[in-house]
Design a protein around this motif. Sequence first.
Motif, mmCIF file in Angstrom:
data_model
loop_
_atom_site.group_PDB
_atom_site.id
_atom_site.type_symbol
_atom_site.label_atom_id
_atom_site.label_comp_id
_atom_site.label_asym_id
_atom_site.label_seq_id
_atom_site.Cartn_x
_atom_site.Cartn_y
_atom_site.Cartn_z
ATOM 1 N N ASP A 143 39.176 13.410 -15.263
ATOM 2 C CA ASP A 143 39.587 13.323 -16.774
ATOM 3 C C ASP A 143 38.569 14.095 -17.473
ATOM 4 O O ASP A 143 38.755 14.579 -18.377
ATOM 5 N N ARG A 144 37.257 13.947 -17.220
ATOM 6 C CA ARG A 144 36.127 14.618 -17.746
ATOM 7 C C ARG A 144 36.478 16.115 -17.753
ATOM 8 O O ARG A 144 36.223 16.760 -18.694
ATOM 9 N N LEU A 145 36.710 16.485 -16.410
ATOM 10 C CA LEU A 145 37.042 18.234 -16.222
ATOM 11 C C LEU A 145 38.377 18.669 -17.399
ATOM 12 O O LEU A 145 38.189 19.565 -17.810
ATOM 13 N N ALA A 146 39.441 17.801 -17.315
ATOM 14 C CA ALA A 146 40.515 17.885 -17.920
ATOM 15 C C ALA A 146 40.211 17.816 -19.539
ATOM 16 O O ALA A 146 40.625 18.787 -20.299
ATOM 17 N N ARG A 147 39.397 17.089 -20.070
ATOM 18 C CA ARG A 147 38.963 17.044 -21.558
ATOM 19 C C ARG A 147 38.210 18.194 -21.870
ATOM 20 O O ARG A 147 38.232 18.792 -22.993
ATOM 21 N N GLN A 148 37.173 18.560 -20.961
ATOM 22 C CA GLN A 148 36.432 19.488 -21.052
ATOM 23 C C GLN A 148 36.885 20.986 -21.268
ATOM 24 O O GLN A 148 36.630 21.895 -22.044
ATOM 25 N N HIS A 149 37.923 21.269 -20.250
ATOM 26 C CA HIS A 149 38.453 22.596 -20.258
ATOM 27 C C HIS A 149 39.969 22.662 -20.696
ATOM 28 O O HIS A 149 40.402 23.790 -20.721
ATOM 29 N N GLY A 150 40.485 21.487 -20.875
ATOM 30 C CA GLY A 150 41.879 21.590 -21.447
ATOM 31 C C GLY A 150 42.303 22.777 -22.633
ATOM 32 O O GLY A 150 43.228 23.349 -22.318
ATOM 33 N N ALA A 151 41.537 22.628 -23.670
ATOM 34 C CA ALA A 151 41.873 23.576 -24.508
ATOM 35 C C ALA A 151 41.587 25.078 -24.075
ATOM 36 O O ALA A 151 42.257 25.794 -24.813
ATOM 37 N N ASP A 152 40.615 25.182 -23.505
ATOM 38 C CA ASP A 152 40.592 26.746 -23.058
ATOM 39 C C ASP A 152 41.649 27.016 -22.216
ATOM 40 O O ASP A 152 41.840 28.351 -22.329
ATOM 41 N N LEU A 153 41.865 26.069 -21.352
ATOM 42 C CA LEU A 153 43.021 26.605 -20.559
ATOM 43 C C LEU A 153 44.431 26.881 -21.023
ATOM 44 O O LEU A 153 45.047 27.909 -20.749
ATOM 45 N N VAL A 196 49.477 24.614 -17.903
ATOM 46 C CA VAL A 196 48.364 24.098 -17.835
ATOM 47 C C VAL A 196 48.467 22.759 -17.114
ATOM 48 O O VAL A 196 47.807 22.178 -16.313
ATOM 49 N N GLN A 197 49.870 21.993 -17.424
ATOM 50 C CA GLN A 197 50.257 20.630 -16.688
ATOM 51 C C GLN A 197 50.348 21.259 -15.158
ATOM 52 O O GLN A 197 49.595 20.614 -14.387
ATOM 53 N N GLU A 198 50.920 22.303 -14.915
ATOM 54 C CA GLU A 198 50.823 22.607 -13.393
ATOM 55 C C GLU A 198 49.458 22.814 -12.829
ATOM 56 O O GLU A 198 49.305 22.243 -11.765
ATOM 57 N N THR A 199 48.696 23.285 -13.528
ATOM 58 C CA THR A 199 47.214 23.672 -13.390
ATOM 59 C C THR A 199 46.272 22.395 -12.900
ATOM 60 O O THR A 199 45.866 22.409 -11.785
ATOM 61 N N PHE A 200 46.642 21.260 -13.687
ATOM 62 C CA PHE A 200 45.975 20.281 -13.587
ATOM 63 C C PHE A 200 46.495 19.284 -12.585
ATOM 64 O O PHE A 200 45.977 18.642 -11.833
ATOM 65 N N LEU A 201 47.939 19.392 -12.243
ATOM 66 C CA LEU A 201 48.536 19.004 -10.883
ATOM 67 C C LEU A 201 47.852 19.381 -9.773
ATOM 68 O O LEU A 201 47.466 18.698 -8.963
ATOM 69 N N ARG A 202 47.855 20.836 -9.583
ATOM 70 C CA ARG A 202 47.288 21.354 -8.407
ATOM 71 C C ARG A 202 45.744 20.965 -8.294
ATOM 72 O O ARG A 202 45.095 20.895 -7.160
ATOM 73 N N ALA A 203 44.933 21.034 -9.476
ATOM 74 C CA ALA A 203 43.717 20.883 -9.289
ATOM 75 C C ALA A 203 43.405 19.326 -8.926
ATOM 76 O O ALA A 203 42.322 19.231 -8.171
ATOM 77 N N TRP A 204 44.148 18.241 -9.490
ATOM 78 C CA TRP A 204 43.970 17.138 -9.114
ATOM 79 C C TRP A 204 44.232 16.827 -7.630
ATOM 80 O O TRP A 204 43.321 16.103 -6.755
ATOM 81 N N ARG A 205 45.052 17.611 -7.151
ATOM 82 C CA ARG A 205 45.371 17.565 -5.523
ATOM 83 C C ARG A 205 44.242 18.187 -4.745
ATOM 84 O O ARG A 205 43.893 17.835 -3.636
ATOM 85 N N ALA A 206 43.454 18.936 -5.364
ATOM 86 C CA ALA A 206 42.330 19.790 -4.747
ATOM 87 C C ALA A 206 40.990 19.469 -5.193
ATOM 88 O O ALA A 206 40.074 20.350 -4.814
ATOM 89 N N LYS A 251 35.363 25.601 -14.519
ATOM 90 C CA LYS A 251 36.207 26.406 -15.414
ATOM 91 C C LYS A 251 36.795 27.625 -14.729
ATOM 92 O O LYS A 251 38.202 27.715 -14.675
ATOM 93 N N SER A 252 36.090 28.189 -13.919
ATOM 94 C CA SER A 252 36.567 29.598 -13.624
ATOM 95 C C SER A 252 37.620 29.021 -12.365
ATOM 96 O O SER A 252 38.709 29.782 -12.254
ATOM 97 N N TRP A 253 37.293 28.062 -11.696
ATOM 98 C CA TRP A 253 38.080 27.449 -10.629
ATOM 99 C C TRP A 253 39.686 27.109 -11.444
ATOM 100 O O TRP A 253 40.649 27.335 -10.748
ATOM 101 N N LEU A 254 39.534 26.372 -12.535
ATOM 102 C CA LEU A 254 40.729 25.911 -13.062
ATOM 103 C C LEU A 254 41.538 27.369 -13.692
ATOM 104 O O LEU A 254 42.778 27.384 -13.572
ATOM 105 N N ILE A 255 40.695 28.178 -14.069
ATOM 106 C CA ILE A 255 41.317 29.426 -14.715
ATOM 107 C C ILE A 255 42.133 30.045 -13.599
ATOM 108 O O ILE A 255 43.110 30.948 -13.650
ATOM 109 N N THR A 256 41.520 30.156 -12.338
ATOM 110 C CA THR A 256 42.051 30.933 -11.187
ATOM 111 C C THR A 256 43.422 30.215 -10.711
ATOM 112 O O THR A 256 44.424 30.513 -10.580
ATOM 113 N N ILE A 257 43.489 28.776 -10.995
ATOM 114 C CA ILE A 257 44.608 28.074 -10.555
ATOM 115 C C ILE A 257 45.555 28.405 -11.423
ATOM 116 O O ILE A 257 46.825 28.669 -11.152
#
Length: 172
Positions: A12-22, A40-50, A61-67
């Motif tokens: 949740d902290r990661l999502a709040r911190q990087h959601g707007a940038d994503l 962004v939704q699919e990114t967070f879903l894959r990020a949650w799994r991994a 941030k770079s990890w989420l952008i890559t996803i």
Amino acid sequence: MRRVARKRADFDRLARQHGADLYRFAVWLCRDETLARDLVQETFLRAWRAVDSLKDEAAAKSWLITILRREYARTFERKVPPLVSIDALVIEDRDAATPQERVERQQLRQRILALPANYREPLVMQVVIGMSCEEIATELEISRSAVMTRLFRARGLLADRLEEDGEGNGSI
């Protein structure tokens, strides 16, 4: 149970911190707000799994952008363009010459070919190839003024021959 709660809080902290940038990056990438939200939704879903594979939170941030970039690329993998048989496709050539224009061009070519070589060569180099007077002078190893004289005389001869045949208007 504590582990899941901690994982959820970290995520949740990661999502709040990087959601707007994503989201901004996704809009810039695909230029479609609806698709950007889905990405962004699919990114967070894959990020949650991994999220367990994320070792360094500074790289989140770079990890989420890559996803997100990979998710965007996947949108093209899923789309299959419709196939159209080219056998039945008729393409109109709007730039095609009419039969009359083709005959006129052929006659003009014949008249140009009938010019003396010292006039024909510079004219063809300028009109057909698009060379400048300087380039023609270099190629023929003559002066620029000689090229201009030959071009002037070639156009004059050609105009005279076209007028003799009753086809020209004197503007060549």
